[in-house]
Scaffold this active site. Structure first.
Site, PDB file in Angstrom:
ATOM      1  N   GLY A   1       0.900  -1.162   0.000  1.00 49.41           N
ATOM      2  CA  GLY A   1       0.000   0.000   0.000  1.00 49.41           C
ATOM      3  C   GLY A   1       0.932   1.203   0.000  1.00 49.41           C
ATOM      4  O   GLY A   1       1.815   1.286   0.859  1.00 49.41           O
TER       5      GLY A   1
ATOM      6  N   TYR B   1      -5.443  -7.222  -7.701  1.00 46.88           N
ATOM      7  CA  TYR B   1      -5.951  -6.604  -6.463  1.00 46.88           C
ATOM      8  C   TYR B   1      -7.322  -7.136  -6.087  1.00 46.88           C
ATOM      9  O   TYR B   1      -8.163  -7.399  -6.945  1.00 46.88           O
ATOM     10  CB  TYR B   1      -6.040  -5.088  -6.640  1.00 46.88           C
TER      11      TYR B   1
ATOM     12  N   ARG C   1      -9.449  -5.309  -3.796  1.00 40.80           N
ATOM     13  CA  ARG C   1      -9.628  -4.139  -2.917  1.00 40.80           C
ATOM     14  C   ARG C   1     -10.946  -3.417  -3.168  1.00 40.80           C
ATOM     15  O   ARG C   1     -11.274  -2.489  -2.425  1.00 40.80           O
ATOM     16  CB  ARG C   1      -8.446  -3.179  -3.077  1.00 40.80           C
TER      17      ARG C   1
ATOM     18  N   ASN D   1       1.262   8.995  -7.747  1.00 38.38           N
ATOM     19  CA  ASN D   1       1.172   7.532  -7.955  1.00 38.38           C
ATOM     20  C   ASN D   1       0.020   7.155  -8.880  1.00 38.38           C
ATOM     21  O   ASN D   1      -0.906   6.433  -8.488  1.00 38.38           O
ATOM     22  CB  ASN D   1       1.022   6.837  -6.591  1.00 38.38           C
TER      23      ASN D   1
ATOM     24  N   LEU E   1      13.251   9.242 -10.796  1.00 40.33           N
ATOM     25  CA  LEU E   1      13.618   8.766 -12.140  1.00 40.33           C
ATOM     26  C   LEU E   1      14.076   7.317 -12.126  1.00 40.33           C
ATOM     27  O   LEU E   1      14.950   6.935 -12.914  1.00 40.33           O
ATOM     28  CB  LEU E   1      14.733   9.671 -12.702  1.00 40.33           C
ATOM     29  N   GLY E   2      13.535   6.492 -11.244  1.00 39.81           N
ATOM     30  CA  GLY E   2      13.891   5.071 -11.210  1.00 39.81           C
ATOM     31  C   GLY E   2      15.394   4.877 -11.087  1.00 39.81           C
ATOM     32  O   GLY E   2      16.047   5.525 -10.259  1.00 39.81           O
TER      33      GLY E   2
ATOM     34  N   GLY F   1       7.620  -0.466  -4.447  1.00 41.90           N
ATOM     35  CA  GLY F   1       7.695   0.340  -3.235  1.00 41.90           C
ATOM     36  C   GLY F   1       8.922   1.241  -3.149  1.00 41.90           C
ATOM     37  O   GLY F   1       9.092   1.951  -2.157  1.00 41.90           O
TER      38      GLY F   1
ATOM     39  N   ASP G   1       7.773   4.785  -2.805  1.00 39.89           N
ATOM     40  CA  ASP G   1       7.161   5.021  -1.492  1.00 39.89           C
ATOM     41  C   ASP G   1       8.252   5.157  -0.420  1.00 39.89           C
ATOM     42  O   ASP G   1       8.164   6.006   0.474  1.00 39.89           O
ATOM     43  CB  ASP G   1       6.233   3.856  -1.111  1.00 39.89           C
TER      44      ASP G   1
HETATM   45  N1  LIG Z   1      17.350   0.240 -10.070  1.00 38.94           N
HETATM   46  C1  LIG Z   1      17.550   1.245  -9.197  1.00 38.94           C
HETATM   47  N2  LIG Z   1      18.816   1.553  -8.813  1.00 38.94           N
HETATM   48  C2  LIG Z   1      19.044   2.575  -7.958  1.00 38.94           C
HETATM   49  N3  LIG Z   1      18.065   3.355  -7.435  1.00 38.94           N
HETATM   50  C3  LIG Z   1      16.796   3.092  -7.783  1.00 38.94           C
HETATM   51  C4  LIG Z   1      16.463   2.031  -8.694  1.00 38.94           C
HETATM   52  N4  LIG Z   1      15.118   2.023  -8.857  1.00 38.94           N
HETATM   53  C5  LIG Z   1      14.631   3.015  -8.072  1.00 38.94           C
HETATM   54  N5  LIG Z   1      15.633   3.670  -7.433  1.00 38.94           N
HETATM   55  C6  LIG Z   1      15.500   4.821  -6.511  1.00 38.94           C
HETATM   56  O1  LIG Z   1      14.164   4.839  -6.060  1.00 38.94           O
HETATM   57  C7  LIG Z   1      13.543   6.086  -6.411  1.00 38.94           C
HETATM   58  C8  LIG Z   1      12.093   5.828  -6.737  1.00 38.94           C
HETATM   59  O2  LIG Z   1      11.985   4.925  -7.803  1.00 38.94           O
HETATM   60  P1  LIG Z   1      10.955   5.161  -9.011  1.00 38.94           P
HETATM   61  O3  LIG Z   1      10.942   3.877  -9.796  1.00 38.94           O
HETATM   62  O4  LIG Z   1      11.329   6.395  -9.741  1.00 38.94           O
HETATM   63  O5  LIG Z   1       9.592   5.434  -8.250  1.00 38.94           O
HETATM   64  P2  LIG Z   1       8.211   4.627  -8.240  1.00 38.94           P
HETATM   65  O6  LIG Z   1       8.483   3.377  -7.449  1.00 38.94           O
HETATM   66  O7  LIG Z   1       7.273   5.559  -7.550  1.00 38.94           O
HETATM   67  O8  LIG Z   1       7.873   4.383  -9.672  1.00 38.94           O
HETATM   68  C9  LIG Z   1      14.365   6.636  -7.569  1.00 38.94           C
HETATM   69  O9  LIG Z   1      14.269   8.048  -7.601  1.00 38.94           O
HETATM   70  C10 LIG Z   1      15.762   6.154  -7.205  1.00 38.94           C
HETATM   71  O10 LIG Z   1      16.356   7.052  -6.284  1.00 38.94           O
HETATM   72 MG   LIG Z   2       5.409   5.692  -7.109  1.00 38.54          MG
END
Ligand SMILES: Nc1ncnc2c1ncn2[C@@H]1O[C@H](COP(=O)(O)OP(=O)(O)O)[C@@H](O)[C@H]1O
Ligand SMILES: [Mg+2]
Length: 317
Positions: A34, A103, A105, A165, A225-226, A253, A256
């Protein structure tokens, strides 16, 4: 006067069943998830004083969520137990295209949250309120509850943090856009991920997206940015924060974890860029284990990762 709670989050906590082993296995690992509940547990593990607001069913799953929150030292005095609706559940299955969520929910206790459930005095005694687009998408009454929580918070001087989200399985893009833009204009901190705002703004370039968030009314933006890290924009300064390198196994997560950790570090006195550096490490560590809650790191784990130590040592002063 010092607030009683650093962070109060509002939304839906659910029990997770994560399929384990080969395709024909009948084993599920039980966990929790969640978005805002992950964030509040992440913040609590970083030492923030936290509370969670939701509705849970009067069932074993509701009691498991309550037990989890209490074990994590998250205050549950604002949790309402609903005698006639179940606690939400979800299943995770793993296939060649990654993992898929299913889900259960609809009609959950949390989707029956209503403004009258809100513990107004608790919201007034918090430094931050954290809410999300999922908290708003699960039902019309949950959306009204979020709106009222934000109204109470703003009136009391409690700052509002918002992660859109965006989940198009929960609501159509046009409705989501209307609600998210209205909420964005009321928040002190906006914490979207690239995929969320790309769809909302119709812009691809990260710096253009940050500008768009400011134009829409968010004063302080962190664009996640992942695996590329994040962009922090506060006080007129835009800073790119590099990702912390890890072997990610499950990114569920991560965003989150970033949200909760970032808020916890702001409350601890960090500036925006220092808080983002710390949160980027925590979120990266959260991707190195399965599930949303189990791998959320504590202060010591982040400190060890930042300083390159793998054995317990003194945490930062
Ligand atoms: N593969 C990864 N390697 C390093 N840091 C990561 C990786 N994936 C996510 N993160 C960290 O987690 C944060 C959130 O991930 P993100 O995928 O952007 O968000 P959400 O889970 O909301 O989609 C990123 O800004 C980064 O700092
Ligand atoms: Mg997110």
């Amino acid at each position: 006067m010092r607030a009683t709670f650093d962070i109060v989050a509002l939304g839906e906590a659910m029990v997770e069943f994560n399929h384990a082993g080969p395709r024909d296995s009948r084993t599920y690992m039980q966990g929790f998830g969640g978005d805002t509940s992950n964030a509040i547990i992440a913040a609590a593990r970083q030492g923030a004083r936290c509370a969670y607001l939701t509705r849970l069913g009067d069932d074993e799953f509701g009691r498991m969520c309550l037990y989890l929150l209490r074990t994590e030292r998250v205050d549950t005095s604002g949790v309402v137990i609903d005698p006639s609706a179940p606690t939400g559940l979800y299943f995770v299955h793993h296939g060649p295209a990654g993992h898929a969520f299913a889900y259960r929910r609809t009609g959950s206790a949390a989707s029956r949250m209503q403004p009258a459930d809100l513990p107004v005095a608790l919201l007034e005694r918090a430094t931050w309120l954290h809410v999300s687009g999922i908290s708003q998408a699960i039902s019309a009454s949950a959306a009204r509850t979020v709106r009222e929580a934000i109204r109470v918070a703003r009136q009391a001087g409690t700052k509002v943090s918002y992660d859109p989200n965006l989940r198009l399985k929960l609501w159509p893009l046009e409705r989501a856009r209307g609600v998210i833009l209205a909420t964005l204009a009321l928040c002190d901190l906006f914490l979207p991920s690239l995929d969320d705002v790309r769809q909302l703004a119709g812009i691809d370039d990260p710096e253009g997206i940050v500008d768009w968030c400011h134009r829409m009314g968010a004063p302080h933006v962190v664009l996640k940015l992942g695996s590329q890290g994040c962009l922090v924009s506060a006080g007129g300064q835009l800073t790119a924060v590099a990702p912390f390198p890890v072997d990610a196994v499950d990114a569920t997560g991560a965003g989150d974890c970033f949200d909760g950790t970032y808020l916890a570090r702001l409350v601890a006195g960090d500036d925006a860029v220092s808080a983002a550096r710390w949160a980027a490490v925590a979120a990266a560590l959260a991707t190195t284990g399965q599930g949303a809650v189990a791998p959320l790191p504590g202060v010591q784990a982040v400190w060890n990762a930042l300083t390159g130590r793998d054995r317990a040592s003194g945490p930062p002063s």
